[in-house]
Design a protein around this motif. Sequence first.
Motif, PDB file in Angstrom:
ATOM      1  N   LEU A  86      -0.460  -7.404  -0.491  1.00 23.85           N
ATOM      2  CA  LEU A  86      -0.247  -6.217   0.344  1.00 23.85           C
ATOM      3  C   LEU A  86      -0.071  -6.358   1.685  1.00 23.85           C
ATOM      4  O   LEU A  86       0.827  -5.955   2.582  1.00 23.85           O
ATOM      5  CB  LEU A  86      -1.493  -5.208   0.029  1.00 23.85           C
ATOM      6  CG  LEU A  86      -1.625  -3.902   0.842  1.00 23.85           C
ATOM      7  CD1 LEU A  86      -0.350  -3.087   0.108  1.00 23.85           C
ATOM      8  CD2 LEU A  86      -2.651  -3.420   0.782  1.00 23.85           C
ATOM      9  N   GLN A  89       4.317 -10.177   3.221  1.00 20.70           N
ATOM     10  CA  GLN A  89       5.423  -9.917   2.205  1.00 20.70           C
ATOM     11  C   GLN A  89       5.716 -11.305   1.618  1.00 20.70           C
ATOM     12  O   GLN A  89       6.271 -11.276   0.445  1.00 20.70           O
ATOM     13  CB  GLN A  89       6.746  -9.687   3.258  1.00 20.70           C
ATOM     14  CG  GLN A  89       6.674  -8.293   3.614  1.00 20.70           C
ATOM     15  CD  GLN A  89       7.071  -7.142   2.744  1.00 20.70           C
ATOM     16  OE1 GLN A  89       7.692  -7.650   1.884  1.00 20.70           O
ATOM     17  NE2 GLN A  89       6.280  -6.029   3.051  1.00 20.70           N
ATOM     18  N   ARG A  92       3.561 -12.556  -2.232  1.00 18.72           N
ATOM     19  CA  ARG A  92       3.557 -11.592  -3.304  1.00 18.72           C
ATOM     20  C   ARG A  92       3.979 -12.010  -4.643  1.00 18.72           C
ATOM     21  O   ARG A  92       4.179 -11.373  -5.630  1.00 18.72           O
ATOM     22  CB  ARG A  92       4.616 -10.490  -3.070  1.00 18.72           C
ATOM     23  CG  ARG A  92       4.332  -9.767  -1.846  1.00 18.72           C
ATOM     24  CD  ARG A  92       5.106  -8.288  -1.802  1.00 18.72           C
ATOM     25  NE  ARG A  92       4.378  -7.476  -0.701  1.00 18.72           N
ATOM     26  CZ  ARG A  92       4.621  -6.284  -0.363  1.00 18.72           C
ATOM     27  NH1 ARG A  92       5.823  -5.718  -0.985  1.00 18.72           N
ATOM     28  NH2 ARG A  92       3.993  -5.501   0.472  1.00 18.72           N
ATOM     29  N   PHE A 139      -2.397  -4.439  -7.810  1.00 15.05           N
ATOM     30  CA  PHE A 139      -1.305  -4.302  -6.767  1.00 15.05           C
ATOM     31  C   PHE A 139       0.266  -4.242  -7.510  1.00 15.05           C
ATOM     32  O   PHE A 139       1.021  -3.279  -6.567  1.00 15.05           O
ATOM     33  CB  PHE A 139      -1.268  -5.595  -6.145  1.00 15.05           C
ATOM     34  CG  PHE A 139      -0.151  -5.700  -5.056  1.00 15.05           C
ATOM     35  CD1 PHE A 139      -0.064  -5.094  -3.907  1.00 15.05           C
ATOM     36  CD2 PHE A 139       1.139  -6.507  -5.559  1.00 15.05           C
ATOM     37  CE1 PHE A 139       1.119  -4.819  -3.113  1.00 15.05           C
ATOM     38  CE2 PHE A 139       2.054  -6.529  -4.626  1.00 15.05           C
ATOM     39  CZ  PHE A 139       2.307  -5.845  -3.299  1.00 15.05           C
ATOM     40  N   LEU A 140       0.362  -4.890  -8.400  1.00 14.60           N
ATOM     41  CA  LEU A 140       1.637  -4.686  -8.974  1.00 14.60           C
ATOM     42  C   LEU A 140       2.216  -3.209  -9.485  1.00 14.60           C
ATOM     43  O   LEU A 140       3.041  -2.665  -9.186  1.00 14.60           O
ATOM     44  CB  LEU A 140       1.992  -5.662 -10.052  1.00 14.60           C
ATOM     45  CG  LEU A 140       2.049  -7.098  -9.716  1.00 14.60           C
ATOM     46  CD1 LEU A 140       2.094  -7.762 -11.011  1.00 14.60           C
ATOM     47  CD2 LEU A 140       3.268  -7.219  -8.921  1.00 14.60           C
ATOM     48  N   TYR A 142       0.476  -0.786  -8.398  1.00 12.34           N
ATOM     49  CA  TYR A 142       0.382   0.127  -7.078  1.00 12.34           C
ATOM     50  C   TYR A 142       1.735   0.329  -6.490  1.00 12.34           C
ATOM     51  O   TYR A 142       2.328   1.472  -6.185  1.00 12.34           O
ATOM     52  CB  TYR A 142      -0.646  -0.342  -6.353  1.00 12.34           C
ATOM     53  CG  TYR A 142      -0.462   0.412  -4.557  1.00 12.34           C
ATOM     54  CD1 TYR A 142      -1.021   1.610  -4.297  1.00 12.34           C
ATOM     55  CD2 TYR A 142      -0.135  -0.542  -3.837  1.00 12.34           C
ATOM     56  CE1 TYR A 142      -0.830   1.689  -3.217  1.00 12.34           C
ATOM     57  CE2 TYR A 142       0.137  -0.180  -2.582  1.00 12.34           C
ATOM     58  CZ  TYR A 142      -0.372   1.119  -2.068  1.00 12.34           C
ATOM     59  OH  TYR A 142      -0.038   1.584  -0.861  1.00 12.34           O
ATOM     60  N   ASN A 143       2.284  -1.129  -6.372  1.00 12.29           N
ATOM     61  CA  ASN A 143       3.508  -1.284  -5.673  1.00 12.29           C
ATOM     62  C   ASN A 143       4.658  -0.452  -6.402  1.00 12.29           C
ATOM     63  O   ASN A 143       5.711   0.228  -5.969  1.00 12.29           O
ATOM     64  CB  ASN A 143       3.583  -2.608  -5.656  1.00 12.29           C
ATOM     65  CG  ASN A 143       4.829  -2.829  -4.481  1.00 12.29           C
ATOM     66  OD1 ASN A 143       4.688  -2.346  -3.550  1.00 12.29           O
ATOM     67  ND2 ASN A 143       5.653  -4.115  -4.657  1.00 12.29           N
ATOM     68  N   LYS A 144       4.715  -0.577  -7.884  1.00 13.69           N
ATOM     69  CA  LYS A 144       5.553   0.139  -8.679  1.00 13.69           C
ATOM     70  C   LYS A 144       5.572   1.552  -8.459  1.00 13.69           C
ATOM     71  O   LYS A 144       6.346   2.218  -8.423  1.00 13.69           O
ATOM     72  CB  LYS A 144       5.343  -0.412 -10.175  1.00 13.69           C
ATOM     73  CG  LYS A 144       6.386   0.257 -11.145  1.00 13.69           C
ATOM     74  CD  LYS A 144       6.198  -0.252 -12.683  1.00 13.69           C
ATOM     75  CE  LYS A 144       7.345   0.048 -13.219  1.00 13.69           C
ATOM     76  NZ  LYS A 144       7.408  -0.503 -14.559  1.00 13.69           N
ATOM     77  N   PHE A 146       4.050   3.382  -6.105  1.00 14.11           N
ATOM     78  CA  PHE A 146       4.351   3.734  -4.630  1.00 14.11           C
ATOM     79  C   PHE A 146       5.670   3.604  -4.213  1.00 14.11           C
ATOM     80  O   PHE A 146       6.117   4.338  -3.628  1.00 14.11           O
ATOM     81  CB  PHE A 146       3.402   2.685  -3.627  1.00 14.11           C
ATOM     82  CG  PHE A 146       3.363   3.285  -2.276  1.00 14.11           C
ATOM     83  CD1 PHE A 146       2.748   4.718  -1.903  1.00 14.11           C
ATOM     84  CD2 PHE A 146       4.068   2.670  -1.190  1.00 14.11           C
ATOM     85  CE1 PHE A 146       2.891   4.848  -0.718  1.00 14.11           C
ATOM     86  CE2 PHE A 146       4.018   3.124   0.131  1.00 14.11           C
ATOM     87  CZ  PHE A 146       3.640   4.328   0.603  1.00 14.11           C
ATOM     88  N   GLY A 147       6.256   2.615  -4.767  1.00 14.77           N
ATOM     89  CA  GLY A 147       7.945   2.335  -4.610  1.00 14.77           C
ATOM     90  C   GLY A 147       8.477   3.521  -5.254  1.00 14.77           C
ATOM     91  O   GLY A 147       9.427   4.103  -4.676  1.00 14.77           O
TER      92      GLY A 147
END
Length: 165
Positions: A86, A89, A92, A139-140, A142-144, A146-147
């Motif tokens: 997070l 960059q 990751r 995180f993955l 969340y990132n998916k 949130f993206g």
Amino acid sequence: MNNRKVRKAIKWCLFIMYIAALMYIMFFSEDMGRTYTSRTYRYNLVLFKEIKRFLNNYQQLGVMTVFLNIAGNAIAFMPFGFCIPLLTQHRRKFFTVLPASFALSLTIETIQLIFKIGCFDVDDLFLNTIGGVLGYIVFLAYNKWFGKYRMYRRNKKRNNKNEVI
């Protein structure tokens, strides 16, 4: 200061607070027996030995003690596995988080051994590393999510601009 810099500063502050809390729990917490220092070095170098001992003796030790020892070690490192990708960059990747989680755990366990606080335990190394990996998986996800949410908002703004024109 723009929004992005403020968010980044907040993330770093939260991460530093997490690391401070982790260090307190691992080295100074009276509730975790950290104020007691042994006269001898205590260590376990046999993988799963302590985990088996806790599971086999859960009735005598209590469910909460077993949970704190097994799940607590993993849960304590989940924020680390979440925060590393997070905050940076370039970090990751799974094969960055895995060794970073292991290295932090090894550092903590080694300090505990050197200062005779707690016990150097390979089971803790294993559980802490698993916790870092689980944090990375969160995180993955969340990132998916949130993206997708950011993309949805971006498209909605574009559609609203096109309708006004």
